[in-house]
Design an enzyme around this catalytic site. Structure first.
Site, short mmCIF file in Angstrom:
data_model
loop_
_atom_site.label_atom_id
_atom_site.label_comp_id
_atom_site.label_asym_id
_atom_site.label_seq_id
_atom_site.Cartn_x
_atom_site.Cartn_y
_atom_site.Cartn_z
N ARG A 1 -83.08 23.81 -111.97
CA ARG A 1 -83.73 23.30 -110.76
C ARG A 1 -83.22 21.92 -110.35
NH1 ARG A 1 -88.17 25.49 -113.49
NH2 ARG A 1 -88.69 27.55 -112.68
N LYS B 1 -75.33 18.16 -98.04
CA LYS B 1 -75.38 19.59 -97.73
C LYS B 1 -74.49 20.33 -98.70
CE LYS B 1 -76.17 20.12 -92.77
NZ LYS B 1 -75.58 20.80 -91.60
N LYS C 1 -71.05 8.48 -90.98
CA LYS C 1 -71.77 9.70 -91.32
C LYS C 1 -73.04 9.37 -92.10
CE LYS C 1 -71.85 14.33 -93.03
NZ LYS C 1 -71.19 15.55 -93.49
N GLU D 1 -81.67 17.42 -91.41
CA GLU D 1 -81.23 18.02 -90.14
C GLU D 1 -82.37 18.60 -89.33
OE1 GLU D 1 -78.15 21.05 -90.42
OE2 GLU D 1 -77.22 20.24 -88.63
N ARG E 1 -79.31 14.61 -86.68
CA ARG E 1 -78.14 14.95 -87.48
C ARG E 1 -77.26 15.99 -86.77
NH1 ARG E 1 -77.72 15.71 -94.08
NH2 ARG E 1 -75.58 16.46 -94.12
N ASN F 1 -72.35 17.83 -85.06
CA ASN F 1 -71.74 19.07 -84.57
C ASN F 1 -70.90 18.86 -83.32
OD1 ASN F 1 -72.74 20.80 -86.56
ND2 ASN F 1 -74.72 20.90 -85.54
N HIS G 1 -68.13 21.18 -82.48
CA HIS G 1 -68.22 22.31 -83.42
C HIS G 1 -68.73 23.61 -82.81
CE1 HIS G 1 -67.19 19.38 -86.43
NE2 HIS G 1 -67.25 20.27 -87.39
N HIS H 1 -66.29 26.38 -83.61
CA HIS H 1 -66.66 27.59 -84.37
C HIS H 1 -66.35 28.85 -83.58
CE1 HIS H 1 -69.74 25.19 -86.98
NE2 HIS H 1 -68.55 25.21 -87.54
N HIS I 1 -60.07 24.82 -89.58
CA HIS I 1 -61.32 24.27 -89.04
C HIS I 1 -61.10 22.99 -88.25
CE1 HIS I 1 -65.53 23.15 -88.80
NE2 HIS I 1 -65.25 22.00 -89.38
N1 LIG Z 1 -71.17 20.10 -96.87
C1 LIG Z 1 -70.80 19.63 -95.70
O1 LIG Z 1 -71.48 18.77 -95.12
C2 LIG Z 1 -69.55 20.13 -95.06
C3 LIG Z 1 -69.02 19.47 -93.94
C4 LIG Z 1 -67.83 19.93 -93.43
C5 LIG Z 1 -67.18 21.02 -93.99
N2 LIG Z 1 -67.73 21.64 -95.07
C6 LIG Z 1 -67.08 22.78 -95.71
O2 LIG Z 1 -65.84 22.32 -96.26
C7 LIG Z 1 -64.97 23.43 -96.36
C8 LIG Z 1 -63.62 23.01 -95.89
O3 LIG Z 1 -63.17 21.92 -96.69
P1 LIG Z 1 -61.61 21.72 -96.98
O4 LIG Z 1 -60.89 21.73 -95.70
O5 LIG Z 1 -61.50 20.54 -97.87
O6 LIG Z 1 -61.24 23.09 -97.70
P2 LIG Z 1 -60.74 23.47 -99.17
O7 LIG Z 1 -61.63 22.96 -100.21
O8 LIG Z 1 -60.53 24.95 -99.13
O9 LIG Z 1 -59.33 22.74 -99.28
C9 LIG Z 1 -58.26 23.15 -98.45
C10 LIG Z 1 -57.05 23.54 -99.29
O10 LIG Z 1 -56.44 22.36 -99.82
C11 LIG Z 1 -56.23 22.50 -101.22
N3 LIG Z 1 -56.31 21.15 -101.76
C12 LIG Z 1 -57.42 20.43 -101.99
N4 LIG Z 1 -57.11 19.19 -102.37
C13 LIG Z 1 -55.77 19.11 -102.41
C14 LIG Z 1 -54.84 18.09 -102.74
N5 LIG Z 1 -55.26 16.85 -103.03
N6 LIG Z 1 -53.54 18.39 -102.69
C15 LIG Z 1 -53.12 19.62 -102.34
N7 LIG Z 1 -53.93 20.62 -101.99
C16 LIG Z 1 -55.24 20.36 -102.04
C17 LIG Z 1 -57.24 23.47 -101.68
O11 LIG Z 1 -56.83 24.12 -102.87
C18 LIG Z 1 -57.36 24.41 -100.50
O12 LIG Z 1 -56.39 25.41 -100.59
C19 LIG Z 1 -65.58 24.56 -95.54
O13 LIG Z 1 -66.11 25.53 -96.41
C20 LIG Z 1 -66.72 23.88 -94.78
O14 LIG Z 1 -67.81 24.75 -94.54
C21 LIG Z 1 -68.90 21.21 -95.60
ZN LIG Z 2 -66.30 20.18 -89.30
#
Ligand SMILES: NC(=O)c1ccc[n+]([C@@H]2O[C@H](COP(=O)([O-])OP(=O)(O)OC[C@H]3O[C@@H](n4cnc5c(N)ncnc54)[C@H](O)[C@@H]3O)[C@@H](O)[C@H]2O)c1
Ligand SMILES: [Zn+2]
Ligand SMILES: NC(=O)c1ccc[n+]([C@@H]2O[C@H](COP(=O)([O-])OP(=O)(O)OC[C@H]3O[C@@H](n4cnc5c(N)ncnc54)[C@H](O)[C@@H]3O)[C@@H](O)[C@H]2O)c1
Ligand SMILES: [Zn+2]
Lengths: 383, 383
Positions: A136, A158, A241, A251, A255, A259, A262, A266, A281
């Site tokens: 938990r 999040k 942020k 949110e 917050r 978006n 977005h 999206h 993205h």
């Molecule tokens: N929690 C939140 O508030 C929030 C906000 C925005 C996005 N997100 C989420 O984040 C995700 C996207 O994040 P992302 O773009 O980091 O994706 P990701 O974690 O898939 O990373 C993108 C790619 O880069 C590679 N990678 C990571 N670090 C690296 C490095 N230092 N060198 C080389 N390669 C590297 C990874 O293996 C992956 O293939 C989505 O799932 C989205 O929903 C969450």
């Molecule tokens: Zn985003």
């Protein structure tokens, strides 16, 4: 981009920036700087003495950066295990969550121990959610390794996974105890992933930080090549942020400003079937943010010059700004409108968009008529 | 026990008891009374106007009580869907969670809508956890249908599922918006399940409510047959548990008192391989609570007469009080000690137990020597 600088024992400590996320008892530090991974052990041990850790990472990041983190933790006496998952968005699933949770429990970690997310937003979201639900709620440390994760997903608490019925529909609000952003780890990121992450920085400035946007205009090249400007851009994004998050942690209102770009973004991602070859993205966010400004201008909410300035900024860093720049079969307005209708920001007939009155003056508009959006997108598709 | 009284439109409203759980912004009402299920719609609609609902229940409870709830919700204009899972502890799994979450999302419920748990503790824990993680937290209403759930699991916000590595290791703190305890629904419960739930009432009194324990001593028969005393016993238990929870919502200290009888009890359940034919949870709690009192007496912490009074109380309602009453192959001390060692209340060598200085004077003892426990259990095994 250059390769990862090797850690040397006698290198002078690189300058570090700190951001405090003010959330009362759940407040925490974000530490930012090049080479920070080598100090991860001491940064964690100082704040959380005696903890054990499970490091969740993906195979790509594990190959590039795990060993250095492991050495740093060992040096600080932090006993740890590694949990490796495949890279990519499909890893944010119940199947992977079940597996990660099982490995954390199998390592006999207690509530006071920590899960460390070493990776991009996918790893942060998955590992953070696992840490929220094992016993938990246990400790959680973010070590974001993509620019997107450093400026966006690691800040704000999040966490979650995707449902077959939609992205990020399952999760928890679970704030980390600490965020360690090593900006030099970004040197191994592809230029395309770096630019995609940059889109979120520019978006953040465009919400409510006109001065930050002007600074970005002047310093964008140095951010891409690395150096103090990169650290500063991450720091300013986190400050921006964190302020939005502190005002509305769960949110329930403001917050939603995060978006900006977005809803359009999206819809574009959905229209290409989340095919990252066509659109990642951050690219969707870049086009979407430009669309939000152009739509605002069309509605007479902001000056056309503001929309042009926004577009010029994204274009200058090599990000797409027009729907027609997306490679592959042209998109159509019906598909985009369906995507917008499915977005969670819809409420009984009228649409909610983040619109703007100018650079850094975004606001929540909850009464946007679908017909107006449709007419606008029809024009934009052929631009 | 008698069958469920039919709801009639002109029946006088049965008296209802209210308990307020004081948790600031997360505070909520517990409403208790016979026949309350027929008023569930109005009770929910009054507090949460405009919500839609997903009712999670198990096949047994669905057959007995779903229709009445559905009629009551319809009468109040609450649109709802039904989600049915198999009965029993194995339903608290990732597999069932995935399925329930998918059905909630599939029903297009929003954050402001509610999941209603209609069932025992298994349903409350599973449905509550699902409501905690869909869209990072949606509304939740508990409608407990076992005595255990009415006096214990529905109060306090602990939700969760089991891991193959241990019970309740995965979950969330997620307080309900409302608890509706219809005490007449307990009439369809087997006498054995009823008695097992009663063990938690007696345990609650033995923690810190000596007056409540004296009242139970005087009124236990009426509680079992049903009537105002049953409502009152549920109400007093909820008041007692709510007070412990309010003092330590996230179990960082004093909430551990609720584990009175549970370290021994869990070891007994584990020793019989969680075979409910041999021992159900409440029976383990009854024996365990008697053991906690006898061990306290042996350590000179309370009077032997207090341990005798505690044992006589459980025996009078037909609950087992000695290890040797558990049917099947006799247990051995090594198995029990292994179960105690695995219990989460262990810390580096010394054991944590809830012990007592007398009726209603339990306390947390975190320095109990394993050898003393072993010697005590060796004696108890042959009693
Ligand atoms: N929690 C939140 O508030 C929030 C906000 C925005 C996005 N997100 C989420 O984040 C995700 C996207 O994040 P992302 O773009 O980091 O994706 P990701 O974690 O898939 O990373 C993108 C790619 O880069 C590679 N990678 C990571 N670090 C690296 C490095 N230092 N060198 C080389 N390669 C590297 C990874 O293996 C992956 O293939 C989505 O799932 C989205 O929903 C969450
Ligand atoms: Zn985003
Ligand atoms: N969350 C908490 O704080 C908390 C506290 C204590 C126990 N629990 C959990 O509660 C669970 C045990 O709860 P339980 O004993 O209610 O188990 P349960 O939900 O399995 O119910 C016991 C049995 O009674 C049946 N049943 C339920 N209501 C009935 C009715 N009115 N008439 C006839 N049959 C009925 C069920 O179908 C089931 O077969 C365990 O999983 C335990 O971990 C949780
Ligand atoms: Zn219990």
């Amino acid at each position: 981009m250059s390769s990862v600088p090797a850690a040397t024992a006698d290198a002078p400590a690189a300058p570090r920036s700190h951001v405090r996320v003010e959330l009362g008892a759940r407040g925490y530090d974000i530490v930012i700087g090049p080479g920070l991974i080598d100090a991860a052990g001491e940064e964690i041990a100082r704040r959380l003495p005696g903890v054990r850790a499970a490091i969740v990472t993906d195979t790509t990041v594990a190959g590039l950066h795990y060993e250095r983190l492991s050495i740093a933790l060992r040096a600080a006496g932090i006993d740890h295990v590694q949990i490796v998952v495949p890279p990519g968005e499909t890893t944010k699933s119940f199947a992977q969550l079940t597996d990660v949770v099982d490995q954390i429990i199998g390592a006999r970690l207690e509530r006071g121990d920590v899960v460390i997310a070493l990776g991009g937003g996918v790893i942060g979201d998955l590992a953070g959610f696992a840490s929220a639900i094992v016993r938990r709620g246990m400790g959680f440390v973010q070590m974001p390794t993509t620019l997107l994760a450093q400026v966006d997903s690691s800040v704000g608490g999040k966490t979650g996974i995707n449902s077959p019925r939609g992205k990020n529909l399952i999760g928890a609000f679970h704030q980390p105890a600490l965020v360690l952003s090593d900006t030099a780890l970004l040197d191994t990121l592809s230029p395309r992933e770096f630019a995609a992450g940059y889109a979120e920085i520019a978006k953040m400035a465009l919400i409510d930080r006109p001065d930050f946007f002007a600074w970005l205009d002047a310093n964008r090249e140095a951010i891409f090549t690395g150096g103090p400007e990169r650290v500063e851009s991450v720091r300013q994004s986190c400050i921006a942020k964190a302020a939005v998050v502190a005002a509305d942690e769960r949110e329930e209102g403001s917050r939603a400003l995060l978006n900006l770009g977005h809803t359009f973004g999206h819809a574009l991602e959905a229209a290409v079937g989340y095919d990252a070859k066509r659109l990642v993205h951050g690219e969707g966010v870049a086009i979407g943010t430009v669309l939000a400004h152009r739509f605002s201008a069309k509605l007479g909410l902001c000056l056309p010059a503001d929309a042009e300035r926004c577009e010029a900024h994204f274009a200058a860093v090599g990000l797409p700004t027009r729907i027609s720049e997306i490679p592959g079969a042209p998109l159509d307005v019906a598909t985009l409108m369906a995507g917008i209708g499915q977005d969670k920001k819809v409420r009984r007939g009228s649409l909610t968009f983040i619109l703007t009155r100018g650079i850094g003056q975004a606001f929540i508009a909850s009464d946007v008529a679908p017909a107006g959006v449709e007419a606008f997108l029809t024009e934009e598709l052929t631009r």
